[in-house]
Each structure stands twice: as structure tokens, then as C-alpha cells.
Design a protein around this motif. Structure first.
Motif, PDB file in Angstrom:
ATOM      1  N   LYS A   1       0.835  -1.196   0.000  1.00 35.41           N
ATOM      2  CA  LYS A   1       0.000   0.000   0.000  1.00 35.41           C
ATOM      3  C   LYS A   1       0.872   1.249   0.000  1.00 35.41           C
ATOM      4  N   ARG A   2       0.375   2.294  -0.628  1.00 32.41           N
ATOM      5  CA  ARG A   2       1.136   3.550  -0.710  1.00 32.41           C
ATOM      6  C   ARG A   2       1.562   4.044   0.669  1.00 32.41           C
ATOM      7  N   ALA A   3       0.681   3.944   1.643  1.00 29.57           N
ATOM      8  CA  ALA A   3       0.982   4.451   2.986  1.00 29.57           C
ATOM      9  C   ALA A   3       2.104   3.679   3.658  1.00 29.57           C
ATOM     10  N   GLU A   4       2.410   2.483   3.156  1.00 31.43           N
ATOM     11  CA  GLU A   4       3.428   1.641   3.776  1.00 31.43           C
ATOM     12  C   GLU A   4       4.818   1.851   3.193  1.00 31.43           C
ATOM     13  N   LEU A   5       4.915   2.566   2.059  1.00 33.36           N
ATOM     14  CA  LEU A   5       6.161   2.613   1.298  1.00 33.36           C
ATOM     15  C   LEU A   5       7.334   3.200   2.072  1.00 33.36           C
TER      16      LEU A   5
ATOM     17  N   LYS B   1       8.538   1.010   4.841  1.00 34.48           N
ATOM     18  CA  LYS B   1       9.160  -0.205   4.320  1.00 34.48           C
ATOM     19  C   LYS B   1      10.579   0.077   3.839  1.00 34.48           C
ATOM     20  N   ILE B   2      10.769   1.179   3.141  1.00 28.97           N
ATOM     21  CA  ILE B   2      12.097   1.538   2.643  1.00 28.97           C
ATOM     22  C   ILE B   2      13.050   1.809   3.794  1.00 28.97           C
ATOM     23  N   LEU B   3      12.602   2.553   4.784  1.00 29.84           N
ATOM     24  CA  LEU B   3      13.465   2.867   5.928  1.00 29.84           C
ATOM     25  C   LEU B   3      13.820   1.602   6.713  1.00 29.84           C
ATOM     26  N   ALA B   4      12.858   0.691   6.856  1.00 32.23           N
ATOM     27  CA  ALA B   4      13.135  -0.553   7.573  1.00 32.23           C
ATOM     28  C   ALA B   4      14.117  -1.423   6.797  1.00 32.23           C
ATOM     29  N   SER B   5      13.964  -1.486   5.482  1.00 25.70           N
ATOM     30  CA  SER B   5      14.885  -2.275   4.661  1.00 25.70           C
ATOM     31  C   SER B   5      16.277  -1.675   4.676  1.00 25.70           C
ATOM     32  N   ARG B   6      16.347  -0.378   4.639  1.00 23.53           N
ATOM     33  CA  ARG B   6      17.634   0.316   4.713  1.00 23.53           C
ATOM     34  C   ARG B   6      18.320   0.024   6.059  1.00 23.53           C
TER      35      ARG B   6
END
Length: 215
Positions: free
Chosen positions: A8-12, A15-20
Motif C-alpha cells: 500500500k502507498r501508505a506503507e512505502l 518499508k524503505i526505511l526498515a529495509s535500509r
């Protein structure tokens, strides 16, 4: 493309910060792919601003693929002007070199930016600085499974694909040419002769992304 998890757009941004945070590379590079008029540039700019608001320490910047359009003079000489925007009308090898530098180097790196008002790419028009840690690389063909383009995948830590219905894409593409002063017949012809075939190339010949974002 095969099925990938829908995000979902609100999760992007989260998600990116957590993956980073999990991977901790010098620079975390996110690929944002999709057909022409899917909304990649709009998404990338908004997402970049959101990430910069959420995290002062993980500065984000957008790196557009469109800066590697061949100049119109080159396209005219090759007879490719009518196909501008197709994969072979970009300097894919030059784009690959830039991504390699962005991944391996930590200092300031100049990037080209496409100026739509002048219909040309401006060299060294923007900077990815040593403070930028999250890079959003957006473009039609960043996940394309074709020679040279497929080499780009090695530089991406995360990939997203914008899934937009073709009827919506067609409407947006026609409106884009209308906004540039074309009449309805010309706008429709330009969309059907070049933009829609390019959209089909993107959707049919791209590698599966890590996540799909639906329009």
C-alpha cells in the motif's frame, strides 16, 4: 511479470526505511518502475519528501532515468525521433555507469536531468551528495529484461512496480499530448504509435519487482 506482494502507498516510506536499516549499505538504492504515465515521477518526489520528513539521518534523493534520453539530433540522424521513449532511444550503458558510481562511491556525483519544457537532457543538472543515503531511481525501464538494462538490477536493494490499468494509462498519455498542444487526433495517434507499445514493453518484459504498488 510474475506476481509479487502488493504494497500500500501508505506503507512505502516505512518499508524503505526498515529495509535500509536492515541492510545498511553506504547507499540504499530503490528502483521504481512502471509504464509511461504510471505516475513514477510523482510518486518518487512525494516519497522522497516523506522519507526526508520521517528520518533526518537518512537523506533521500530522486535519480531519474530520463536524464539519459539521447538528444533529438542523434535520434533524427538515426531515424528514431518518432520512437523517442523506447528502450533503444536511451543511453542505457551510460545509465549503468552512473548507477555503478552511485553504489560504489560515497562522494558528490552529478547526474543529468531531462527538461521536458526544452525536450532535452541537461548534463550535471543535479547532485547526489555525500549526505544522500537513500536513492529513488525511477524510470520506465529500470527493471527491463533486455541487454544492458538487465545489468541494472545488481545495483538495486529494493524494487517497486507501479501497476496501472491500461485504460487509465491510455487516457493519461493522450492527455499528456493534449497538454503539449496537440489536437485529439494527433494526441491519440502519438500515444497509440509509440507510448502504448512502450507501455506493453515495460509490463511484458520487466523482471518481477519485490513489491507491486497498485494505482
Amino acid at each position: 511479470m510474475t506476481e509479487a506482494p502488493v504494497l500500500k502507498r501508505a506503507e512505502l516510506a516505512a518499508k524503505i526505511l526498515a529495509s535500509r536499516a536492515a541492510k545498511r549499505p553506504t547507499r540504499f538504492i530503490v528502483a521504481i518502475a512502471g509504464a509511461p504515465a504510471a505516475g513514477k515521477s510523482t510518486l518518487a518526489e512525494a516519497l522522497c519528501a516523506e522519507i526526508n520528513t520521517l528520518s533526518a539521518s537518512e537523506l533521500c534523493v530522486v535519480v531519474p532515468m530520463d536524464g539519459f534520453h539521447y538528444d533529438n539530433a542523434i535520434l533524427d540522424a538515426r531515424g528514431d525521433r518518432a520512437r523517442k521513449g523506447a528502450p533503444h532511444t536511451f543511453d542505457a550503458a551510460g545509465f549503468r555507469v552512473l548507477l555503478s558510481r552511485l553504489k560504489q562511491e560515497s562522494g558528490d556525483i552529478a547526474i543529468p536531468v531531462f527538461d521536458r519544457s526544452q525536450d532535452l537532457a541537461r548534463a550535471s543538472a543535479a547532485l547526489v551528495t555525500s549526505q544522500h543515503r537513500i536513492l529513488l531511481v525511477e524510470g520506465n525501464y529500470v527493471l527491463l529484461d533486455q541487454p544492458v538494462w538487465r545489468d541494472l538490477r545488481q545495483y538495486f536493494d529494493l524494487s517497486l512496480f507501479l501497476d496501472v490499468p491500461f485504460a487509465t494509462l491510455e487516457q493519461r498519455l493522450i492527455q499528456r499530448w493534449l497538454d503539449h498542444g496537440a489536437d485529439m487526433d494527433a494526441a491519440r495517434n502519438r500515444s497509440l504509435s509509440n507510448d502504448i507499445p512502450n507501455a506493453l514493453t515495460v509490463t511484458r518484459q520487466s523482471y518481477p519487482a519485490d513489491f507491486i504498488l497498485q494505482d
